[in-house]
Motif scaffolding. Structure first.
Motif, PDB file in Angstrom:
ATOM      1  N   GLN A  30       0.825  -1.198   0.000  1.00  0.00           N
ATOM      2  CA  GLN A  30       0.000   0.000   0.000  1.00  0.00           C
ATOM      3  C   GLN A  30       0.864   1.254   0.000  1.00  0.00           C
ATOM      4  O   GLN A  30       0.496   2.272  -0.591  1.00  0.00           O
ATOM      5  CB  GLN A  30      -0.934  -0.008   1.211  1.00  0.00           C
ATOM      6  N   ALA A  31       2.022   1.181   0.655  1.00  0.00           N
ATOM      7  CA  ALA A  31       2.934   2.328   0.665  1.00  0.00           C
ATOM      8  C   ALA A  31       3.420   2.657  -0.742  1.00  0.00           C
ATOM      9  O   ALA A  31       3.555   3.831  -1.109  1.00  0.00           O
ATOM     10  CB  ALA A  31       4.116   2.050   1.590  1.00  0.00           C
ATOM     11  N   ARG A  32       3.688   1.625  -1.540  1.00  0.00           N
ATOM     12  CA  ARG A  32       4.086   1.877  -2.933  1.00  0.00           C
ATOM     13  C   ARG A  32       2.946   2.550  -3.691  1.00  0.00           C
ATOM     14  O   ARG A  32       3.179   3.483  -4.471  1.00  0.00           O
ATOM     15  CB  ARG A  32       4.502   0.586  -3.614  1.00  0.00           C
ATOM     16  N   LYS A  33       1.710   2.084  -3.496  1.00  0.00           N
ATOM     17  CA  LYS A  33       0.565   2.723  -4.142  1.00  0.00           C
ATOM     18  C   LYS A  33       0.453   4.184  -3.717  1.00  0.00           C
ATOM     19  O   LYS A  33       0.122   5.055  -4.531  1.00  0.00           O
ATOM     20  CB  LYS A  33      -0.725   1.982  -3.795  1.00  0.00           C
ATOM     21  N   TYR A  34       0.721   4.440  -2.451  1.00  0.00           N
ATOM     22  CA  TYR A  34       0.635   5.812  -1.936  1.00  0.00           C
ATOM     23  C   TYR A  34       1.689   6.700  -2.605  1.00  0.00           C
ATOM     24  O   TYR A  34       1.394   7.825  -3.035  1.00  0.00           O
ATOM     25  CB  TYR A  34       0.836   5.794  -0.417  1.00  0.00           C
ATOM     26  N   ILE A  35       2.920   6.181  -2.720  1.00  0.00           N
ATOM     27  CA  ILE A  35       3.992   6.966  -3.347  1.00  0.00           C
ATOM     28  C   ILE A  35       3.675   7.215  -4.819  1.00  0.00           C
ATOM     29  O   ILE A  35       3.863   8.329  -5.330  1.00  0.00           O
ATOM     30  CB  ILE A  35       5.341   6.236  -3.196  1.00  0.00           C
ATOM     31  N   VAL A  36       3.188   6.182  -5.509  1.00  0.00           N
ATOM     32  CA  VAL A  36       2.811   6.352  -6.920  1.00  0.00           C
ATOM     33  C   VAL A  36       1.693   7.375  -7.038  1.00  0.00           C
ATOM     34  O   VAL A  36       1.674   8.201  -7.972  1.00  0.00           O
ATOM     35  CB  VAL A  36       2.396   5.007  -7.542  1.00  0.00           C
ATOM     36  N   GLY A  37       0.736   7.361  -6.100  1.00  0.00           N
ATOM     37  CA  GLY A  37      -0.321   8.369  -6.108  1.00  0.00           C
ATOM     38  C   GLY A  37       0.220   9.772  -5.923  1.00  0.00           C
ATOM     39  O   GLY A  37      -0.243  10.723  -6.569  1.00  0.00           O
ATOM     40  N   LEU A  38       1.225   9.917  -5.056  1.00  0.00           N
ATOM     41  CA  LEU A  38       1.848  11.232  -4.855  1.00  0.00           C
ATOM     42  C   LEU A  38       2.621  11.678  -6.092  1.00  0.00           C
ATOM     43  O   LEU A  38       2.755  12.883  -6.346  1.00  0.00           O
ATOM     44  CB  LEU A  38       2.789  11.187  -3.640  1.00  0.00           C
ATOM     45  N   PHE A 326      10.645  22.487  -1.133  1.00  0.00           N
ATOM     46  CA  PHE A 326       9.306  22.778  -0.619  1.00  0.00           C
ATOM     47  C   PHE A 326       8.343  23.064  -1.772  1.00  0.00           C
ATOM     48  O   PHE A 326       7.200  22.587  -1.786  1.00  0.00           O
ATOM     49  CB  PHE A 326       9.340  23.989   0.320  1.00  0.00           C
ATOM     50  N   GLU A 327       8.813  23.831  -2.749  1.00  0.00           N
ATOM     51  CA  GLU A 327       7.972  24.166  -3.897  1.00  0.00           C
ATOM     52  C   GLU A 327       7.613  22.907  -4.686  1.00  0.00           C
ATOM     53  O   GLU A 327       6.436  22.679  -5.015  1.00  0.00           O
ATOM     54  CB  GLU A 327       8.696  25.168  -4.794  1.00  0.00           C
ATOM     55  N   PHE A 328       8.624  22.079  -4.992  1.00  0.00           N
ATOM     56  CA  PHE A 328       8.357  20.840  -5.714  1.00  0.00           C
ATOM     57  C   PHE A 328       7.457  19.919  -4.899  1.00  0.00           C
ATOM     58  O   PHE A 328       6.512  19.324  -5.418  1.00  0.00           O
ATOM     59  CB  PHE A 328       9.671  20.109  -6.028  1.00  0.00           C
ATOM     60  N   GLY A 329       7.774  19.788  -3.599  1.00  0.00           N
ATOM     61  CA  GLY A 329       7.011  18.880  -2.759  1.00  0.00           C
ATOM     62  C   GLY A 329       5.548  19.261  -2.670  1.00  0.00           C
ATOM     63  O   GLY A 329       4.664  18.400  -2.709  1.00  0.00           O
ATOM     64  N   LYS A 330       5.264  20.558  -2.588  1.00  0.00           N
ATOM     65  CA  LYS A 330       3.880  21.012  -2.460  1.00  0.00           C
ATOM     66  C   LYS A 330       3.155  21.030  -3.799  1.00  0.00           C
ATOM     67  O   LYS A 330       1.988  20.643  -3.892  1.00  0.00           O
ATOM     68  CB  LYS A 330       3.855  22.399  -1.817  1.00  0.00           C
ATOM     69  N   ASP A 331       3.828  21.496  -4.834  1.00  0.00           N
ATOM     70  CA  ASP A 331       3.169  21.642  -6.129  1.00  0.00           C
ATOM     71  C   ASP A 331       3.003  20.318  -6.866  1.00  0.00           C
ATOM     72  O   ASP A 331       2.039  20.153  -7.629  1.00  0.00           O
ATOM     73  CB  ASP A 331       3.953  22.609  -7.017  1.00  0.00           C
ATOM     74  N   HIS A 332       3.938  19.378  -6.660  1.00  0.00           N
ATOM     75  CA  HIS A 332       3.946  18.174  -7.488  1.00  0.00           C
ATOM     76  C   HIS A 332       3.765  16.868  -6.717  1.00  0.00           C
ATOM     77  O   HIS A 332       3.406  15.851  -7.316  1.00  0.00           O
ATOM     78  CB  HIS A 332       5.250  18.099  -8.285  1.00  0.00           C
ATOM     79  N   PHE A 333       4.022  16.863  -5.399  1.00  0.00           N
ATOM     80  CA  PHE A 333       3.989  15.610  -4.659  1.00  0.00           C
ATOM     81  C   PHE A 333       3.095  15.653  -3.422  1.00  0.00           C
ATOM     82  O   PHE A 333       3.184  14.775  -2.567  1.00  0.00           O
ATOM     83  CB  PHE A 333       5.416  15.197  -4.266  1.00  0.00           C
ATOM     84  N   GLY A 334       2.251  16.657  -3.324  1.00  0.00           N
ATOM     85  CA  GLY A 334       1.256  16.689  -2.264  1.00  0.00           C
ATOM     86  C   GLY A 334       1.806  16.809  -0.860  1.00  0.00           C
ATOM     87  O   GLY A 334       1.171  16.330   0.093  1.00  0.00           O
ATOM     88  N   VAL A 396      12.623  18.173 -12.255  1.00  0.00           N
ATOM     89  CA  VAL A 396      11.915  17.205 -11.422  1.00  0.00           C
ATOM     90  C   VAL A 396      10.470  17.065 -11.898  1.00  0.00           C
ATOM     91  O   VAL A 396       9.928  15.947 -11.978  1.00  0.00           O
ATOM     92  CB  VAL A 396      11.967  17.640  -9.949  1.00  0.00           C
ATOM     93  N   ALA A 397       9.821  18.183 -12.212  1.00  0.00           N
ATOM     94  CA  ALA A 397       8.434  18.137 -12.673  1.00  0.00           C
ATOM     95  C   ALA A 397       8.306  17.380 -13.987  1.00  0.00           C
ATOM     96  O   ALA A 397       7.343  16.636 -14.199  1.00  0.00           O
ATOM     97  CB  ALA A 397       7.895  19.563 -12.829  1.00  0.00           C
ATOM     98  N   GLU A 398       9.276  17.545 -14.888  1.00  0.00           N
ATOM     99  CA  GLU A 398       9.213  16.850 -16.175  1.00  0.00           C
ATOM    100  C   GLU A 398       9.448  15.354 -16.000  1.00  0.00           C
ATOM    101  O   GLU A 398       8.831  14.532 -16.677  1.00  0.00           O
ATOM    102  CB  GLU A 398      10.243  17.439 -17.139  1.00  0.00           C
TER     103      GLU A 398
END
Length: 418
Positions: A30-38, A326-334, A396-398
């Motif tokens: 489930q953790a892998r699914k969570y990371i893929v979802g992020l 912080f910008e990448f984490g918030k904008d792209h990875f929840g 990172v976003a690409e």
């Protein structure tokens, strides 16, 4: 699609290393699914939307992963830290910096661990929310978050009923933000993932305890301090930083112009450094060319480590990648999309968001090493532009977008996003 495949491989490697942190196979999967979802292109990442993305009928499994499943969150963060340090470690002559900073997430009400009215950098003012202290492993080639500690107000910890309601363990005690940074650094030293240099803003620069901790472990630092920070230039004189700049650096010959790369291109400033009574401590001052605005940094250089002004400037400028994380984490990875309320759930969401960011950041750094350098751009009006300017390195976003292109499948309509 080489980088997309590499991102898949990096995710598999990191998830494999994290397998020992889980007591059962179910939560690990489930953790892998969570990371893929992020890492997905969902506009809002919470247990409801990521459950739909993973094909789960209900959000129960995702919520159980955060709240009740048996897994070692601290050990998982250690795995991510070692994974990042191993993949982003610079060559022998390179530079790596542990960049400290905190980021906030606004919350409503008072039912979240760590919530209170406090200054929130994300809001630019005092607001109701939580703050988390982070550390980024930053190099010229790439950077990613390797440590996190949630700041908990003393009033929550002093109330046993509130502590139980918010799920805060009994062994968690009140720690200031610099003390939380010490905890993160201690973990990095234990894991042998601590860079030889540390950088941070004034919150950390004015902490004697943090500075002493770094010195005790022979870690050099370049920490921002305020204009009122005092230093000894001789055994009988102790002056403020702004006084030193005004009286000792008045002439232009004391300043050296240096250009350093930044997230938005190269930036040029005037720099000067001043020796103190200690042969290992210096005051580093940055001056803006147009406004003349000054920024002060207190520096420590461990014994037998040669250092130049260019090195201290490079360390000071590698403080900014944590802001990009912080910008990448918030904008792209929840990173700030969590709807969790309890202490353990908040920390677990943060750790899994750090894992998603680490996978893409490491992939982007590896792609940059295979990137053909761009052609030099014109420096004079009469120079023609290059015939082929080349491609910019993958961001990172690409990398995240490419990853989604090869992992996307037919998804049901997201009713919960309406």
């Amino acid at each position: 699609m080489v980088e997309a495949k590499l991102a898949q491989e990096n995710l598999g490697e990191l998830h494999g290393r994290m397998s020992g942190c889980f007591a059962r196979v179910g939560p690990r999967r489930q953790a892998r699914k969570y990371i893929v979802g992020l890492m997905s292109d969902l506009p809002r990442k919470n247990c409801w939307t990521m459950s739909e993305h993973a094909g789960d009928a209900t959000p129960d499994r995702m919520q159980r992963l955060l709240n009740d499943a048996v897994w070692d969150t601290t050990a998982a963060m250690g795995v991510i830290r070692r994974f990042v340090a191993e993949h982003l470690a610079p060559p022998a002559a390179g530079l790596a910096v542990a960049a400290l900073d905190e980021t906030g997430q606004e919350k409503k009400g008072s039912s979240t661990a760590g919530v209170k009215r406090q200054y929130m950098g994300c809001a630019g003012q005092v607001a109701n929310g939580i703050n988390t202290v982070h550390c980024s492993y930053a190099t010229r080639g790439g950077h990613a978050l390797i440590g996190a500690r949630l700041y908990l107000p003393a009033e929550q910890l002093d109330d046993p009923d509130r502590r139980a309601e918010l799920g805060i363990p009994t062994d968690v005690v009140f720690r200031t933000k610099p003390q939380l940074a010490i905890d993160i650094i201690t973990d990095a030293i234990t894991d042998q993932a601590m860079p030889p240099w540390c950088a941070g803003d004034e919150v950390y620069g004015r902490s004697n305890q943090l500075r002493q901790h770094l010195e005790d472990h022979q870690i050099g630092y370049v920490l921002r301090v305020g204009c009122a920070f005092t230093l000894e230039l001789n055994p009988v004189t102790r002056l403020r930083a702004d006084t030193i700049a005004a009286t000792h650096l008045a002439a232009d010959r004391h300043w050296q112009t240096m250009t350093v790369p930044g997230s938005k291109g190269e930036r040029s400033y005037g720099w000067a450094w001043v020796a103190t009574t200690s042969p290992r401590h210096f005051l580093l001052i940055r001056r803006h060319h147009l406004t003349g605005e000054l920024a002060y940094h207190y520096c420590y250089v461990p014994p037998e480590r040669p250092v130049t002004l260019a090195t201290l400037v490079a360390v000071a400028c590698l403080r900014w990648p944590v802001e990009e994380d912080f910008e990448f984490g918030k904008d792209h990875f929840g990173l700030d999309h969590s709807q969790a309320r309890r202490y353990t759930a908040l920390l677990r969401h943060t750790v899994l968001a750090m894992a998603a960011l680490a996978v893409c950041a490491i992939t982007a750094a590896a792609a940059a090493t295979r990137h053909r350098p761009a052609a030099p751009m014109p420096t004079r009006p009469d120079q023609p532009p290059p015939w082929d300017p080349g491609l910019i390195p993958l961001t990172v976003a690409e990398v995240k977008r490419l990853f989604n292109l090869i992992t996307r499948r037919h998804l049901p309509e997201h009713h919960h996003l309406r």
